[in-house]
Scaffold this active site. Structure first.
Site, PDB file in Angstrom:
ATOM      1  N   TYR A 187       0.914  -0.539  -0.187  1.00 25.45           N
ATOM      2  CA  TYR A 187      -0.086  -0.263   0.016  1.00 25.45           C
ATOM      3  C   TYR A 187       1.138   1.697   0.199  1.00 25.45           C
ATOM      4  CZ  TYR A 187      -3.244   3.239   1.605  1.00 25.45           C
ATOM      5  OH  TYR A 187      -4.227   4.289   1.417  1.00 25.45           O
ATOM      6  N   SER A 218     -27.368  16.369  20.351  1.00 24.02           N
ATOM      7  CA  SER A 218     -26.740  15.222  21.020  1.00 24.02           C
ATOM      8  C   SER A 218     -28.034  13.681  21.562  1.00 24.02           C
ATOM      9  CB  SER A 218     -26.081  15.847  22.232  1.00 24.02           C
ATOM     10  OG  SER A 218     -27.048  15.761  23.522  1.00 24.02           O
ATOM     11  N   GLU A 234     -26.422   0.489  19.010  1.00 25.63           N
ATOM     12  CA  GLU A 234     -25.167  -0.052  18.178  1.00 25.63           C
ATOM     13  C   GLU A 234     -24.271   0.327  19.161  1.00 25.63           C
ATOM     14  OE1 GLU A 234     -25.189   4.135  15.625  1.00 25.63           O
ATOM     15  OE2 GLU A 234     -26.746   3.103  14.702  1.00 25.63           O
ATOM     16  N   LYS A 290     -21.814   2.909  21.737  1.00 30.90           N
ATOM     17  CA  LYS A 290     -21.501   3.845  21.410  1.00 30.90           C
ATOM     18  C   LYS A 290     -19.950   4.796  21.641  1.00 30.90           C
ATOM     19  CE  LYS A 290     -23.243   8.313  24.221  1.00 30.90           C
ATOM     20  NZ  LYS A 290     -21.507   8.596  24.520  1.00 30.90           N
ATOM     21  N   ASP A 294     -16.983   6.228  22.567  1.00 32.90           N
ATOM     22  CA  ASP A 294     -15.737   7.182  23.435  1.00 32.90           C
ATOM     23  C   ASP A 294     -15.138   7.970  22.187  1.00 32.90           C
ATOM     24  OD1 ASP A 294     -15.794   8.963  25.315  1.00 32.90           O
ATOM     25  OD2 ASP A 294     -14.427   6.990  26.578  1.00 32.90           O
ATOM     26  N   GLU A 322     -18.362   9.232  14.816  1.00 34.86           N
ATOM     27  CA  GLU A 322     -16.998   9.578  15.674  1.00 34.86           C
ATOM     28  C   GLU A 322     -16.045   9.458  15.029  1.00 34.86           C
ATOM     29  OE1 GLU A 322     -18.724  10.030  18.153  1.00 34.86           O
ATOM     30  OE2 GLU A 322     -17.534  10.106  20.213  1.00 34.86           O
ATOM     31  N   TYR A 340     -22.725   7.225  12.032  1.00 37.45           N
ATOM     32  CA  TYR A 340     -23.499   6.660  12.577  1.00 37.45           C
ATOM     33  C   TYR A 340     -25.031   7.199  12.178  1.00 37.45           C
ATOM     34  CZ  TYR A 340     -21.347   9.621  15.967  1.00 37.45           C
ATOM     35  OH  TYR A 340     -20.993  10.807  16.952  1.00 37.45           O
ATOM     36  N   LYS A 350     -31.852   3.081  19.047  1.00 35.23           N
ATOM     37  CA  LYS A 350     -32.358   3.542  18.255  1.00 35.23           C
ATOM     38  C   LYS A 350     -33.796   3.274  17.173  1.00 35.23           C
ATOM     39  CE  LYS A 350     -28.112   5.884  16.816  1.00 35.23           C
ATOM     40  NZ  LYS A 350     -27.008   6.109  15.693  1.00 35.23           N
ATOM     41  N   LYS A 405     -25.382   4.178  29.102  1.00 33.44           N
ATOM     42  CA  LYS A 405     -24.670   4.203  29.694  1.00 33.44           C
ATOM     43  C   LYS A 405     -23.857   3.366  30.536  1.00 33.44           C
ATOM     44  CE  LYS A 405     -23.030   8.967  28.784  1.00 33.44           C
ATOM     45  NZ  LYS A 405     -21.892   9.833  29.063  1.00 33.44           N
ATOM     46  N   CYS A 410      16.680   9.951  44.689  1.00 31.21           N
ATOM     47  CA  CYS A 410      16.011   8.788  43.803  1.00 31.21           C
ATOM     48  C   CYS A 410      15.702   8.028  45.276  1.00 31.21           C
ATOM     49  CB  CYS A 410      16.881   7.618  42.942  1.00 31.21           C
ATOM     50  SG  CYS A 410      16.416   6.578  42.158  1.00 31.21           S
ATOM     51  N   CYS A 462      18.279   4.660  44.053  1.00 32.00           N
ATOM     52  CA  CYS A 462      19.748   4.852  44.491  1.00 32.00           C
ATOM     53  C   CYS A 462      20.235   6.473  45.683  1.00 32.00           C
ATOM     54  CB  CYS A 462      20.257   4.754  43.007  1.00 32.00           C
ATOM     55  SG  CYS A 462      19.839   6.436  42.104  1.00 32.00           S
ATOM     56  N   CYS A 509      15.358  10.445  37.996  1.00 28.34           N
ATOM     57  CA  CYS A 509      17.041   9.981  38.638  1.00 28.34           C
ATOM     58  C   CYS A 509      17.340   9.993  36.964  1.00 28.34           C
ATOM     59  CB  CYS A 509      16.660   9.087  38.769  1.00 28.34           C
ATOM     60  SG  CYS A 509      18.560   8.064  38.986  1.00 28.34           S
ATOM     61  N   CYS A 520      21.420   3.794  37.861  1.00 24.48           N
ATOM     62  CA  CYS A 520      20.364   3.370  39.479  1.00 24.48           C
ATOM     63  C   CYS A 520      20.385   2.411  38.650  1.00 24.48           C
ATOM     64  CB  CYS A 520      19.757   4.353  38.860  1.00 24.48           C
ATOM     65  SG  CYS A 520      17.862   4.231  40.067  1.00 24.48           S
TER      66      CYS A 520
HETATM   67  S1  IVH Z   1     -26.189   9.116  17.193  1.00 21.20           S
HETATM   68  C1  IVH Z   1     -29.572  12.456  16.450  1.00 21.20           C
HETATM   69  N1  IVH Z   1     -24.413   6.971  17.895  1.00 21.20           N
HETATM   70  O1  IVH Z   1     -22.749  10.123  21.615  1.00 21.20           O
HETATM   71  C2  IVH Z   1     -28.623  11.433  17.128  1.00 21.20           C
HETATM   72  N2  IVH Z   1     -24.760   8.716  18.237  1.00 21.20           N
HETATM   73  O2  IVH Z   1     -24.813  12.319  23.421  1.00 21.20           O
HETATM   74  C3  IVH Z   1     -27.269  11.468  16.920  1.00 21.20           C
HETATM   75  N3  IVH Z   1     -22.063   8.606  19.951  1.00 21.20           N
HETATM   76  O3  IVH Z   1     -22.649  13.029  20.205  1.00 21.20           O
HETATM   77  C4  IVH Z   1     -26.696  10.267  17.996  1.00 21.20           C
HETATM   78  N4  IVH Z   1     -20.889   6.698  18.674  1.00 21.20           N
HETATM   79  O4  IVH Z   1     -20.985  12.093  20.237  1.00 21.20           O
HETATM   80  C5  IVH Z   1     -24.972   7.901  17.817  1.00 21.20           C
HETATM   81  N5  IVH Z   1     -23.582   4.846  17.849  1.00 21.20           N
HETATM   82  C6  IVH Z   1     -23.835   6.132  18.309  1.00 21.20           C
HETATM   83  C7  IVH Z   1     -22.758   7.173  19.098  1.00 21.20           C
HETATM   84  C8  IVH Z   1     -23.505   8.096  19.288  1.00 21.20           C
HETATM   85  C9  IVH Z   1     -21.127   7.088  19.674  1.00 21.20           C
HETATM   86  C10 IVH Z   1     -21.975  10.042  20.583  1.00 21.20           C
HETATM   87  C11 IVH Z   1     -21.663  10.907  19.908  1.00 21.20           C
HETATM   88  C12 IVH Z   1     -23.006  12.025  20.179  1.00 21.20           C
HETATM   89  C13 IVH Z   1     -23.019  11.387  22.131  1.00 21.20           C
HETATM   90  C14 IVH Z   1     -24.221  11.681  22.070  1.00 21.20           C
END
Ligand code: IVH
Length: 666
Positions: free
Chosen positions: A34, A80, A112, A114, A116, A172, A224, A288, A312, A403, A406, A422, A427
């Site tokens: 590549y 959010s 899905e 989530k 981070d 993300e 997503y 969703k 969460k 240290c 030593c 140190c 050491c």
């Molecule tokens: S959907 C209107 N899907 O979580 C729907 N969000 O608190 C928009 N996040 O700001 C979000 N994985 O940064 C969605 N599979 C996922 C996600 C996701 C991470 C984050 C995203 C969002 C925050 C929501």
């Protein structure tokens, strides 16, 4: 084929491989192959700048430096999500969904992971990525297009059929844990502030103004959700994810269509247990409603959609008391404070100790011995202190002057450094790594003194500093496992031979912080003898062009220690070469030669490399011709590389170049 066609075909090939790698997870070629394609494309584009293009895969290596970021206004707000912290709250949400739809109506869900990381919006107009921006306040974000373009998982041009005329894709940006750990290791080496977690390092990376650095951070992306959109109607979230893949945009492969809510809960439970197995951090699940028509009927509250919810994972936190602060000496001499805790259970594990990272962190937490603290096992398994919940303690945590292993001097090398270390080369905590470096091929080159031999020599107490290597006897070496007559003889002879290494190698081998191969070479040339270097003053060092004040300070600190003086005396007594062979000008292996550089060198700035060859009597030229003796090719070499190949001029890599500079022979 015309050059333009060649360029187009290479771009097409690279895009195809990106798709296979990031979307299908089925790479077809090796990384080297590549890189080869990328290099060929780069060479062609450099030689024919009229064909450069903003969506060529070569823009992924980044480059330009911005003064700041512009802002971008979203046509559709980036919302959010509402959060649920238990399965009960999750079930309450399901009830609300049903209440807002018709009685008895079937609802399917997509569950899905989530991610981070940091959310971003990618705008594609007429198949091409036009703008990429961070979430910002949801209404306006920061334009980080040039940084996002370095992410290989983000297609610059969409593929497949039914590509919409306009689409905002949300997803993300994230960094694998492994990559984050590696990045922090490098930062620690350079004395830079460490990132607390992969999310912070992702967000820090996206805000860099130099996209060249971003490209080396290996960020990733999963899409997503949808923003503004003009195209064929999309019916379901599951179908949308599939379509994204068809257009070349990666999504997390672990989303699942759930036909019942029990399935949703079981799937959340599964990932709650399994999340450590993923290479990246997730902090929960996003559920969703699958059907877009149902989504539209459910609508939004002020802040978030009613058709989606974030579950969460339970925080893995606990509170306890700090009994004592201990100091650990790492193999690079960094002193890391750790807190000894009153044992406490945290998500199924008893925690007794926790790292405090560094002394800045202690200051930030305002932590004293005896305080009550909240600890957390975050994405990674290593627990950390989140905050002090009760300032009960009175005993401040002091930074040790010596240290704990030593009693060597502990210093902070630069004001902006976080780490205290140190700097005693003998050491015990650092000796193992130091010995391996001392004996390594580019330093004293003692063959046979690898990891196993070094570990045994230390365990048996046969070596306490570098000079001890030169007193080893065959009787002593016979105590080492697998050391028979021949191996012993070979090692002893390699040790003897190393005494004659050049002064620059010896200086490098000492492992003085910040003094790499090149600096060691400069020092040896300048001072000509070890004793001159040992007695050099800060001003003497600081006035050398290639030696900065940080390095000068580090060298002074190093040689001012009693243990260093003993070591140098020991090495002298053992008969090591303390003088640099200085080439008479006109007599080096490079004298009269013409050298050309192309590409990026890792160890040297271009101007320094040219200066070095000039000092050895060579001519550093900028163009390749029949008269060029050799070309030094670094990374991403340009058209000079091709020119050299065409003319049959010798090409060498940086390693070979370093060897020539060091040893003076071509
Ligand atoms: S959907 C209107 N899907 O979580 C729907 N969000 O608190 C928009 N996040 O700001 C979000 N994985 O940064 C969605 N599979 C996922 C996600 C996701 C991470 C984050 C995203 C969002 C925050 C929501």
């Amino acid at each position: 084929m015309t050059t333009r066609k060649q360029i187009e075909s290479l771009r097409e090939k690279i895009r195809e491989h990106d798709y296979k790698y990031y979307v299908l997870s089925m790479p077809e070629i090796s990384d080297q192959e590549y890189d080869g394609l990328m290099r060929r494309l780069k060479v062609l584009e450099d030689a024919h700048p009229q064909y450069k293009s903003a969506d060529s895969p070569t823009v992924r290596v980044g480059g330009g430096i911005l003064r700041g970021f512009k802002t971008v206004r979203y046509r559709q707000k980036m919302l959010s999500l509402d959060n649920a912290y238990s399965f009960d709250e999750l079930k309450d949400w399901e009830e609300r969904v049903h209440k807002n739809l018709k009685k008895g109506e079937m609802v399917e869900y997509v569950a899905e992971l989530k991610m981070d990381g940091v959310s971003a919006n990618l705008t594609y107009e007429k198949e091409r990525l036009s703008v990429a921006a961070t979430r910002g306040d949801g209404q306006t974000g920061e334009d980080v297009t040039s940084n996002i373009k370095t992410i290989r998982a983000v297609p610059l041009v969409l593929r497949g059929r039914g590509i919409p005329e306009f689409i905002e894709v949300r997803g993300e940006v994230f960094m694998d844990r492994e990559e984050f750990t590696q990045l922090n290791k490098e930062r620690e080496k350079c004395g830079e502030v460490l990132f607390a977690n992969p999310r912070n390092s992702t967000s820090g990376s996206l805000k860099l103004l130099d996209s060249g650095i971003v490209s080396r951070r290996r960020l990733k992306f999963f899409a997503y959700s949808l923003g503004e959109y003009k195209g064929e109607r999309i019916l379901t979230q599951g179908g949308f994810l599939k379509k994204l893949n068809d257009w070349g945009i990666p999504t997390n492969p672990n989303s699942k269509l759930c036909r019942t809510f029990d399935e949703v809960i079981a799937y959340c439970r599964l990932w709650q247990e399994k999340r450590q197995k993923l290479p990246y951090d997730i902090d929960g699940m996003v559920i969703k409603v699958n059907d877009i028509k149902q989504q539209e009927r459910l609508g939004f509250t002020l802040k978030s959609p009613r058709w989606a919810l974030a579950y969460k994972f339970p925080a893995r936190q606990a509170t306890t008391e700090v009994l004592k602060v201990n100091y650990n000496v790492g193999r690079t001499g960094v002193i890391t404070p750790t807190a000894e805790l009153k044992p406490v259970e945290c998500a199924g594990v008893i925690i007794k100790n926790v790292t405090l990272h560094n002394f800045d962190e202690i200051k930030r937490l305002r932590l004293k011995v005896g305080d009550r603290v909240l600890i957390e096992r975050a994405g990674d398994v290593i627990p950390k202190v989140v905050k002090v919940t009760g300032h009960w303690g009175r005993k401040a945590v002091v930074i040790p002057k010596n240290c704990p292993e030593c009693s060597g001097k502990v210093v902070k090398e630069k004001e902006e450094d976080v780490a205290y270390r140190c700097i005693n080369p003998s050491c015990p905590a650092q000796l193992e790594r130091g010995l391996l470096h001392f004996a390594s091929r580019s330093a004293m080159d003692i063959e046979g003194m690898g990891e196993s031999a070094v570990a045994q020599l230390l365990n048996l107490g046969l070596v306490k500093n570098f000079a001890d290597i030169y007193r080893l006897t065959d009787r002593e070496l016979s105590k080492l496992e697998l050391f028979k007559e021949k191996k012993i003889r070979n090692l002893l002879s390699a040790v003897q031979k190393s005494k004659q290494q050049s002064l620059s190698r010896l200086i490098y081998a000492l492992g003085i912080r910040h003094v790499g191969e090149k600096a060691a070479f400069v020092l040896a040339r300048h001072f000509k003898a070890m004793d001159n270097l040992v007695s050099a003053k800060f001003e003497d060092l600081d006035s050398i062009y290639e030696i900065g004040s940080v390095m000068a300070r580090s060298i002074i600190d190093y040689f001012s220690q009693g243990s260093t003086k003993k070591l140098i005396d020991g090495l002298r007594q053992r008969g090591l070469n303390f003088k640099e062979r200085v080439f008479e000008s006109g007599h080096t292996a490079l004298s009269g030669k013409t050298v050309v550089f192309t590409g990026e060198l890792k160890e040297y700035a271009r101007s320094q490399a040219e200066e070095l060859v000039r000092r050895l009597g060579a001519n550093a030229s900028s163009a390749v011709s029949k008269n060029t003796d050799f070309v030094v090719a670094g990374e991403n070499p340009g058209s000079k590389y091709d020119q050299a190949r065409k003319l049959g001029v010798k090409i060498i890599d940086e390693k070979k170049f370093s060897a020539i500079i060091r040893d003076g022979s071509a």
